[in-house]
Scaffold this motif. Structure first.
Motif, PDB file in Angstrom:
ATOM      1  N   LEU A   5       0.619  23.901 -30.893  1.00  0.00           N
ATOM      2  CA  LEU A   5       1.381  22.597 -30.649  1.00  0.00           C
ATOM      3  C   LEU A   5       2.509  22.957 -29.685  1.00  0.00           C
ATOM      4  CD1 LEU A   5       2.230  19.746 -31.311  1.00  0.00           C
ATOM      5  CD2 LEU A   5       3.664  20.823 -33.203  1.00  0.00           C
ATOM      6  N   GLY A   6       3.087  24.215 -29.864  1.00  0.00           N
ATOM      7  CA  GLY A   6       4.258  24.766 -28.896  1.00  0.00           C
ATOM      8  C   GLY A   6       3.406  24.838 -27.208  1.00  0.00           C
ATOM      9  N   LEU A  21       4.879  19.148 -20.593  1.00  0.00           N
ATOM     10  CA  LEU A  21       6.147  18.960 -19.972  1.00  0.00           C
ATOM     11  C   LEU A  21       5.977  19.497 -18.468  1.00  0.00           C
ATOM     12  CD1 LEU A  21       8.681  20.376 -22.486  1.00  0.00           C
ATOM     13  CD2 LEU A  21       8.594  18.019 -21.567  1.00  0.00           C
ATOM     14  N   GLY A  22       5.103  20.669 -18.187  1.00  0.00           N
ATOM     15  CA  GLY A  22       4.828  21.153 -17.061  1.00  0.00           C
ATOM     16  C   GLY A  22       4.180  20.110 -16.184  1.00  0.00           C
ATOM     17  N   VAL A  56       6.497  17.372 -15.221  1.00  0.00           N
ATOM     18  CA  VAL A  56       7.290  17.805 -13.847  1.00  0.00           C
ATOM     19  C   VAL A  56       6.581  17.695 -12.589  1.00  0.00           C
ATOM     20  CG1 VAL A  56       8.565  19.677 -13.025  1.00  0.00           C
ATOM     21  CG2 VAL A  56       9.134  19.272 -15.507  1.00  0.00           C
ATOM     22  N   GLY A  57       5.231  18.147 -12.889  1.00  0.00           N
ATOM     23  CA  GLY A  57       4.272  18.185 -11.530  1.00  0.00           C
ATOM     24  C   GLY A  57       4.311  16.824 -10.874  1.00  0.00           C
ATOM     25  N   VAL A  58       3.899  15.778 -11.985  1.00  0.00           N
ATOM     26  CA  VAL A  58       3.767  14.615 -11.544  1.00  0.00           C
ATOM     27  C   VAL A  58       5.076  13.810 -10.852  1.00  0.00           C
ATOM     28  CG1 VAL A  58       3.099  12.210 -12.277  1.00  0.00           C
ATOM     29  CG2 VAL A  58       1.987  13.934 -13.219  1.00  0.00           C
ATOM     30  N   ILE A  59       6.026  14.176 -11.473  1.00  0.00           N
ATOM     31  CA  ILE A  59       7.464  13.683 -10.952  1.00  0.00           C
ATOM     32  C   ILE A  59       7.652  14.311  -9.717  1.00  0.00           C
ATOM     33  CG2 ILE A  59       9.941  13.815 -11.084  1.00  0.00           C
ATOM     34  CD1 ILE A  59       9.435  13.494 -14.150  1.00  0.00           C
ATOM     35  N   MET A  60       7.279  15.616  -9.486  1.00  0.00           N
ATOM     36  CA  MET A  60       7.799  16.131  -8.052  1.00  0.00           C
ATOM     37  C   MET A  60       6.772  15.849  -7.153  1.00  0.00           C
ATOM     38  SD  MET A  60      10.297  18.138  -8.606  1.00  0.00           S
ATOM     39  CE  MET A  60      10.382  19.081  -7.435  1.00  0.00           C
ATOM     40  N   LYS A  61       5.628  15.504  -7.440  1.00  0.00           N
ATOM     41  CA  LYS A  61       4.620  15.004  -6.489  1.00  0.00           C
ATOM     42  C   LYS A  61       5.081  13.575  -6.142  1.00  0.00           C
ATOM     43  CE  LYS A  61      -0.355  14.005  -5.660  1.00  0.00           C
ATOM     44  NZ  LYS A  61      -1.579  14.341  -6.263  1.00  0.00           N
TER      45      LYS A  61
END
Length: 97
Positions: A77-78, A85-86, A89-94
């Protein structure tokens, strides 16, 4: 999202390795504390000291009623949360580029 065949293979192999490590680590990890936990024990600090803002949903990386299976579940789960989350963040940065 355009991923090449090699990228997809790398992601699948990485996920398989993460799951394998999560399944094996409760059985091969040392039960003796080290690092921060050992320092806290040496300083006579108990785990009851309320320094945390909220309590952990899975203290000591496990779900106690399930024993070793609970540890494996907590680790998977962790890892899944970190991967999501990674990815987020990648989608937001793209999108920003």
């Amino acid at each position: 999202m355009n991923l090449s065949k090699n990228d997809k293979l790398l992601i699948v192999v990485g996920l398989i390795i993460c799951i394998a490590l999560a399944c094996l680590s409760p059985f091969i990890a040392s039960g003796d504390p080290d690092g921060l936990e050992k320092s806290a024990e040496d300083s006579n600090l108990s785990e009851d000291v309320a320094y945390e803002a909220i309590s952990s949903p899975m203290p000591d990386y496990s779900f106690e009623p399930l024993g070793k299976i609970g540890e494996i579940g907590a680790l998977i789960l962790g890892a899944g949360v970190v991967l999501l989350l990674g990815f987020g963040v990648g989608v937001i940065m793209k999108k920003k580029n």
